[in-house]
Design a protein around this motif. Structure first.
Motif, PDB file in Angstrom:
ATOM      1  N   PRO A 174      -5.712  62.049 -50.523  1.00 58.04           N
ATOM      2  CA  PRO A 174      -4.809  62.886 -51.334  1.00 58.04           C
ATOM      3  C   PRO A 174      -5.415  63.150 -52.701  1.00 58.04           C
ATOM      4  CG  PRO A 174      -4.017  60.628 -51.283  1.00 58.04           C
ATOM      5  CD  PRO A 174      -5.224  60.666 -50.389  1.00 58.04           C
ATOM      6  N   LEU A 175      -5.227  64.365 -53.198  1.00 59.52           N
ATOM      7  CA  LEU A 175      -5.793  64.755 -54.491  1.00 59.52           C
ATOM      8  C   LEU A 175      -4.715  65.356 -55.386  1.00 59.52           C
ATOM      9  CD1 LEU A 175      -8.985  66.635 -53.216  1.00 59.52           C
ATOM     10  CD2 LEU A 175      -8.875  64.278 -54.001  1.00 59.52           C
ATOM     11  N   ARG A 176      -4.783  65.044 -56.660  1.00 59.83           N
ATOM     12  CA  ARG A 176      -3.882  65.690 -57.608  1.00 59.83           C
ATOM     13  C   ARG A 176      -4.410  67.070 -57.992  1.00 59.83           C
ATOM     14  NH1 ARG A 176      -3.735  60.245 -59.057  1.00 59.83           N
ATOM     15  NH2 ARG A 176      -1.625  59.342 -58.999  1.00 59.83           N
ATOM     16  N   GLU A 177      -5.731  67.191 -58.074  1.00 59.09           N
ATOM     17  CA  GLU A 177      -6.374  68.473 -58.369  1.00 59.09           C
ATOM     18  C   GLU A 177      -7.543  68.633 -57.402  1.00 59.09           C
ATOM     19  OE1 GLU A 177      -5.169  70.650 -60.360  1.00 59.09           O
ATOM     20  OE2 GLU A 177      -3.659  69.408 -61.352  1.00 59.09           O
ATOM     21  N   PRO A 227       4.708  68.879 -54.701  1.00 53.28           N
ATOM     22  CA  PRO A 227       3.772  67.756 -54.703  1.00 53.28           C
ATOM     23  C   PRO A 227       4.462  66.460 -54.301  1.00 53.28           C
ATOM     24  CG  PRO A 227       3.844  68.876 -56.849  1.00 53.28           C
ATOM     25  CD  PRO A 227       4.900  69.480 -55.996  1.00 53.28           C
ATOM     26  N   THR A 228       3.658  65.444 -53.954  1.00 48.41           N
ATOM     27  CA  THR A 228       4.206  64.134 -53.611  1.00 48.41           C
ATOM     28  C   THR A 228       4.743  63.458 -54.868  1.00 48.41           C
ATOM     29  OG1 THR A 228       2.142  62.931 -53.987  1.00 48.41           O
ATOM     30  CG2 THR A 228       2.457  63.947 -51.820  1.00 48.41           C
ATOM     31  N   SER A 229       5.385  62.320 -54.680  1.00 54.90           N
ATOM     32  CA  SER A 229       5.954  61.587 -55.817  1.00 54.90           C
ATOM     33  C   SER A 229       4.864  61.114 -56.783  1.00 54.90           C
ATOM     34  CB  SER A 229       6.748  60.377 -55.308  1.00 54.90           C
ATOM     35  OG  SER A 229       5.910  59.523 -54.541  1.00 54.90           O
ATOM     36  N   LYS A 230       3.624  61.009 -56.294  1.00 58.29           N
ATOM     37  CA  LYS A 230       2.506  60.591 -57.149  1.00 58.29           C
ATOM     38  C   LYS A 230       1.726  61.786 -57.691  1.00 58.29           C
ATOM     39  CE  LYS A 230       1.892  56.076 -54.954  1.00 58.29           C
ATOM     40  NZ  LYS A 230       0.933  55.157 -54.286  1.00 58.29           N
TER      41      LYS A 230
END
Length: 243
Positions: A61-64, A38-41
């Protein structure tokens, strides 16, 4: 009973193209991911949207995959939005805003457009913008004609390869094991590619079907006909009467 047969890559039905006649009337969406690492965020997915007509692109961009959308960064697509697309022969930016964007290189090099913009009287400047908006409809109509011509050529080329394959209610069929690239840990490259038999329970428009597996009664509510083939029993499944 699963079977190992070659998959048919020849299209089973004609191509039905989608033509949207104006910007932002329809979007093609694609979810990319899961991304490792995953990205740093903490973003693991990317939701990408492309406007059918202008080819304008947005990405989020999505975390989930099913969570709230995060803010978008337009800077990532600056080059794409200002590059001519093959189907329209113009840039997405121009089809949306009616004129070419002022690029960073124009500002750095002080192009004529940038250097002389302050010399234009205010009235002439607004008249110029008004003329650009009037010409925008013509630009979009020209782009639409190009898109239609390209879609017609693409459809003719695709449809020449079609090998029609349709089924009726009650037909017995084999179904491709999906996803196609999935391999069994036990059988490896000898993994089955077809399973069944299934019976066709309902026929939908666009060569789609509802099928039910014989025995287990497992239902698949909708599947494209290209993933099906006529069921023919093996020799050991045929009852041969004794003399």
């Amino acid at each position: 009973m699963p079977k190992t047969w070659k998959l048919q890559h020849i299209p089973a039905s004609e191509l039905h193209v989608i033509i949207k006649p104006w910007p932002f009337r329809g979007w093609a969406l694609d979810l990319i991911g899961q991304i490792h690492l995953p990205t740093s965020k903490g973003h693991k997915f990317i939701l990408v949207g492309v406007d059918y007509f202008s080819k304008w692109v947005e990405a989020i961009p999505l975390r989930e995959a099913a969570k709230k959308l995060a803010p978008n960064s337009q800077s990532s697509f600056w080059a794409y939005q200002n590059s001519p697309r093959g189907s329209t022969r113009t840039t997405p930016y121009k089809l949306v805003y009616g004129h070419d964007a002022v690029l960073p290189i124009d500002i750095n090099l002080q192009s004529i457009r940038v250097a002389r913009q302050d010399e234009i009287p205010v009235v002439d400047y607004w008249d110029s913008l008004h003329d650009e908006l009037n010409e925008l409809d013509d630009e979009r109509l020209r782009a639409l004609e190009r898109v239609i011509r390209q879609k017609e050529i693409m459809s003719k080329s695709y449809n020449r390869r079609v090998k029609a394959k349709t089924f009726a209610v009650g037909d017995l069929v084999w179904k491709t094991i999906l996803p196609i690239e999935r391999k069994s840990k036990t059988y490896g490259k000898w993994s089955p590619t077809w399973e069944g038999p299934y019976v066709v329970d309902k026929v939908y428009p666009g060569n789609a079907y509802k099928i039910i597996e014989i025995g287990s009664r497992r239902r698949i509510s909708s599947i494209n006909g290209k993933y099906l083939k006529v069921y023919r029993p093996d020799i050991h499944e045929i009852n041969i009467p004794h003399a």
